[in-house]
Write a protein that holds these residues in place. Structure first.
Motif, PDB file in Angstrom:
ATOM      1  N   ASN A   1       0.819  -1.214   0.000  1.00 55.54           N
ATOM      2  CA  ASN A   1       0.000   0.000   0.000  1.00 55.54           C
ATOM      3  C   ASN A   1       0.852   1.263   0.000  1.00 55.54           C
ATOM      4  OD1 ASN A   1      -2.357  -1.494   0.021  1.00 55.54           O
ATOM      5  ND2 ASN A   1      -2.568  -1.448   2.247  1.00 55.54           N
ATOM      6  N   ALA A   2       2.093   1.134   0.411  1.00 55.08           N
ATOM      7  CA  ALA A   2       2.980   2.303   0.477  1.00 55.08           C
ATOM      8  C   ALA A   2       3.694   2.571  -0.844  1.00 55.08           C
ATOM      9  CB  ALA A   2       4.016   2.096   1.585  1.00 55.08           C
ATOM     10  N   ILE A   3       3.506   1.702  -1.828  1.00 54.05           N
ATOM     11  CA  ILE A   3       4.161   1.912  -3.130  1.00 54.05           C
ATOM     12  C   ILE A   3       3.683   3.232  -3.734  1.00 54.05           C
ATOM     13  CG2 ILE A   3       4.290   1.081  -5.521  1.00 54.05           C
ATOM     14  CD1 ILE A   3       4.220  -1.775  -4.392  1.00 54.05           C
ATOM     15  N   GLY A   4       4.630   4.024  -4.148  1.00 53.70           N
ATOM     16  CA  GLY A   4       4.308   5.331  -4.715  1.00 53.70           C
ATOM     17  C   GLY A   4       4.386   6.455  -3.701  1.00 53.70           C
ATOM     18  N   LYS A   5       4.469   6.084  -2.423  1.00 50.27           N
ATOM     19  CA  LYS A   5       4.573   7.109  -1.381  1.00 50.27           C
ATOM     20  C   LYS A   5       6.034   7.315  -0.997  1.00 50.27           C
ATOM     21  CE  LYS A   5       0.303   6.024   1.180  1.00 50.27           C
ATOM     22  NZ  LYS A   5      -0.194   5.567   2.512  1.00 50.27           N
ATOM     23  N   PRO A   6       6.447   8.543  -0.770  1.00 47.06           N
ATOM     24  CA  PRO A   6       7.777   8.737  -0.184  1.00 47.06           C
ATOM     25  C   PRO A   6       7.777   8.166   1.229  1.00 47.06           C
ATOM     26  CG  PRO A   6       6.562  10.804  -0.227  1.00 47.06           C
ATOM     27  CD  PRO A   6       5.741   9.818  -0.995  1.00 47.06           C
ATOM     28  N   LEU A   7       8.920   7.759   1.691  1.00 44.84           N
ATOM     29  CA  LEU A   7       8.998   7.135   3.009  1.00 44.84           C
ATOM     30  C   LEU A   7       8.451   8.056   4.103  1.00 44.84           C
ATOM     31  CD1 LEU A   7       9.882   4.807   4.797  1.00 44.84           C
ATOM     32  CD2 LEU A   7      12.205   5.750   4.794  1.00 44.84           C
ATOM     33  N   SER A   8       8.611   9.350   3.916  1.00 43.70           N
ATOM     34  CA  SER A   8       8.147  10.302   4.926  1.00 43.70           C
ATOM     35  C   SER A   8       6.637  10.295   5.086  1.00 43.70           C
ATOM     36  CB  SER A   8       8.606  11.723   4.556  1.00 43.70           C
ATOM     37  OG  SER A   8       8.082  12.089   3.290  1.00 43.70           O
ATOM     38  N   GLU A   9       5.924   9.717   4.120  1.00 46.57           N
ATOM     39  CA  GLU A   9       4.457   9.659   4.188  1.00 46.57           C
ATOM     40  C   GLU A   9       3.942   8.231   4.389  1.00 46.57           C
ATOM     41  OE1 GLU A   9       2.868  11.542   0.729  1.00 46.57           O
ATOM     42  OE2 GLU A   9       4.026  13.380   1.015  1.00 46.57           O
ATOM     43  N   ALA A  10       4.856   7.300   4.608  1.00 46.59           N
ATOM     44  CA  ALA A  10       4.463   5.896   4.734  1.00 46.59           C
ATOM     45  C   ALA A  10       4.537   5.464   6.191  1.00 46.59           C
ATOM     46  CB  ALA A  10       5.365   5.025   3.858  1.00 46.59           C
ATOM     47  N   GLU A  11       3.725   6.100   7.029  1.00 47.36           N
ATOM     48  CA  GLU A  11       3.759   5.826   8.469  1.00 47.36           C
ATOM     49  C   GLU A  11       3.560   4.350   8.797  1.00 47.36           C
ATOM     50  OE1 GLU A  11       1.740   7.940   6.987  1.00 47.36           O
ATOM     51  OE2 GLU A  11       1.797   9.938   7.906  1.00 47.36           O
ATOM     52  N   GLU A  12       2.764   3.684   7.931  1.00 46.86           N
ATOM     53  CA  GLU A  12       2.425   2.291   8.216  1.00 46.86           C
ATOM     54  C   GLU A  12       3.627   1.346   8.162  1.00 46.86           C
ATOM     55  OE1 GLU A  12       1.564   4.203   5.696  1.00 46.86           O
ATOM     56  OE2 GLU A  12       1.032   3.088   3.885  1.00 46.86           O
ATOM     57  N   VAL A  13       4.709   1.746   7.521  1.00 42.27           N
ATOM     58  CA  VAL A  13       5.870   0.846   7.439  1.00 42.27           C
ATOM     59  C   VAL A  13       7.023   1.323   8.321  1.00 42.27           C
ATOM     60  CG1 VAL A  13       5.254   0.200   5.075  1.00 42.27           C
ATOM     61  CG2 VAL A  13       6.969   1.973   5.455  1.00 42.27           C
ATOM     62  N   TRP A  14       6.863   2.442   8.976  1.00 45.26           N
ATOM     63  CA  TRP A  14       7.957   2.956   9.808  1.00 45.26           C
ATOM     64  C   TRP A  14       8.404   1.969  10.888  1.00 45.26           C
ATOM     65  CZ3 TRP A  14       5.954   8.658  10.823  1.00 45.26           C
ATOM     66  CH2 TRP A  14       6.068   9.377   9.635  1.00 45.26           C
ATOM     67  N   PRO A  15       7.454   1.298  11.595  1.00 42.24           N
ATOM     68  CA  PRO A  15       7.925   0.406  12.669  1.00 42.24           C
ATOM     69  C   PRO A  15       8.859  -0.687  12.174  1.00 42.24           C
ATOM     70  CG  PRO A  15       5.586   0.850  12.904  1.00 42.24           C
ATOM     71  CD  PRO A  15       5.988   1.411  11.576  1.00 42.24           C
ATOM     72  N   ILE A  16       8.462  -1.419  11.125  1.00 39.51           N
ATOM     73  CA  ILE A  16       9.283  -2.542  10.659  1.00 39.51           C
ATOM     74  C   ILE A  16      10.612  -2.050  10.076  1.00 39.51           C
ATOM     75  CG2 ILE A  16       8.256  -2.602   8.334  1.00 39.51           C
ATOM     76  CD1 ILE A  16       9.374  -5.652  10.399  1.00 39.51           C
ATOM     77  N   LEU A  17      10.615  -0.830   9.564  1.00 35.97           N
ATOM     78  CA  LEU A  17      11.842  -0.314   8.951  1.00 35.97           C
ATOM     79  C   LEU A  17      12.769   0.308   9.990  1.00 35.97           C
ATOM     80  CD1 LEU A  17      13.101  -0.023   6.122  1.00 35.97           C
ATOM     81  CD2 LEU A  17      12.158   2.288   6.040  1.00 35.97           C
TER      82      LEU A  17
END
Length: 205
Positions: free
Chosen positions: A44-60
């Motif tokens: 779901n985060a594809i196309g989003k810059p990392l700064s806007e992909a809150e949903e993947v911040w924990p695992i990353l």
């Protein structure tokens, strides 16, 4: 020389971190991770810059070394390489039913993985896409073509991917080694393999 040594060290760490994160996702129960949910968030985060992909911040971020984190809110090359690789991993795992295998010991680049879908007697369409992939001028264009090729290849054949190695290549791409990476991928992609017609003949004997 100092810069080259620094890049080599970063590549090694990117390999290690990517391998570590994927191992955690693959063994989700052991780490209290819901694999399907994490993969869905990555896609779901594809196309989003990392700064806007809150949903993947924990695992990353719980796995990244501090030196890979941006000091000013931007996205570092290391973050981008690992984040993008994890998204590609999630794309590979979607509906694959075991046809896509993640293997950090696999001897080959993503070019070799994609080459598994190539039949030398009938590969014009796939070859055109691969040409667009390895000649892409920007990181975004290259990863777009990579996602498209992965979807095509995995839809009709099995493939093994060394994702930590892919992350290293994506880091090198950003450091300006596009031609070198494209050359390596092409060597693996076009490496000789028997046409499908010959394989059928062999099977019949």
């Amino acid at each position: 020389m100092v810069k080259e040594h620094q890049v080599q060290t970063e590549r090694a760490t990117v390999w290690k971190v990517t391998n570590q994160i994927i191992a955690k996702i693959e063994n989700g129960e052991k780490y209290g991770i819901q694999k399907a949910a994490v993969l869905a968030r990555l896609r779901n985060a594809i196309g989003k810059p990392l700064s806007e992909a809150e949903e993947v911040w924990p695992i990353l971020f719980e796995n990244l070394p501090r030196e890979f984190l941006s000091p000013n809110g931007g996205e570092t090359y290391q973050e981008k390489a690992i984040y993008t690789t994890l998204q590609l991993y999630a794309v590979c795992m979607q509906g694959s039913a075991g046809s896509v295998k993640s293997d950090s010991a696999y001897k080959g680049s993503i070019g070799k993985s994609l080459g598994n879908g190539r039949d030398p007697e009938d590969s014009k369409a796939l070859d055109r896409r691969f040409g667009a992939l390895i000649t892409a001028d920007t990181f975004e264009a290259m990863t777009y073509h990579l996602r498209q090729m992965i979807k095509i290849v995995k839809s009709h054949t099995g493939m093994t991917v060394n994702f930590p190695r892919l992350a290293k290549d994506l880091l090198s791409f950003q450091y300006g080694d596009q031609r070198k990476i494209g050359f390596q991928w092409a060597q693996d992609y076009y490496a000789y393999k028997k046409p499908a017609s010959e394989l059928k003949t062999d099977d019949a004997q």
